[in-house]
Design a protein around this motif. Structure first.
Motif, PDB file in Angstrom:
ATOM      1  N   MET A   1      16.741  40.932  74.565  1.00 61.79           N
ATOM      2  CA  MET A   1      17.971  40.394  75.304  1.00 61.79           C
ATOM      3  C   MET A   1      17.636  39.258  76.542  1.00 61.79           C
ATOM      4  O   MET A   1      16.598  39.700  77.423  1.00 61.79           O
ATOM      5  N   ALA A   2      18.337  38.342  77.106  1.00 63.74           N
ATOM      6  CA  ALA A   2      17.941  37.454  78.080  1.00 63.74           C
ATOM      7  C   ALA A   2      18.654  38.111  79.550  1.00 63.74           C
ATOM      8  O   ALA A   2      19.353  38.937  79.630  1.00 63.74           O
ATOM      9  N   LYS A   3      17.817  37.479  80.358  1.00 66.05           N
ATOM     10  CA  LYS A   3      18.049  38.069  81.654  1.00 66.05           C
ATOM     11  C   LYS A   3      19.608  37.314  82.175  1.00 66.05           C
ATOM     12  O   LYS A   3      19.710  36.165  81.919  1.00 66.05           O
TER      13      LYS A   3
END
Length: 68
Positions: free
Chosen positions: A1-3
């Motif tokens: 999951m991307a920040k």
């Protein structure tokens, strides 16, 4: 999951500018209704906000009483 990108927070130049007398603070007072009506008429005539009128009144009182 991307920040997730951070949004908000303190920004340069954000918020109400600090006036020549320094930062302001909220002061809640109870005043007779008639006095507020008179104050509002004065503010309208001078094209002032209530805050300015009250600030000027406090300055005048302190000056007369030797407090500032």
């Amino acid at each position: 999951m991307a920040k997730k990108k951070r949004v908000g927070g303190k920004r340069e130049g954000a918020g109400r500018p600090i006036g020549p007398d320094g930062p302001t603070m909220l002061v809640a007072v109870t005043v007779p209704k008639k006095l507020v009506s008179d104050l509002d008429r004065l503010c309208e005539a001078k094209e002032w906000k209530r805050s300015r009128a009250v600030t000027e009144a406090i300055r005048g009182l302190l000056k007369r009483k030797g407090g500032a």
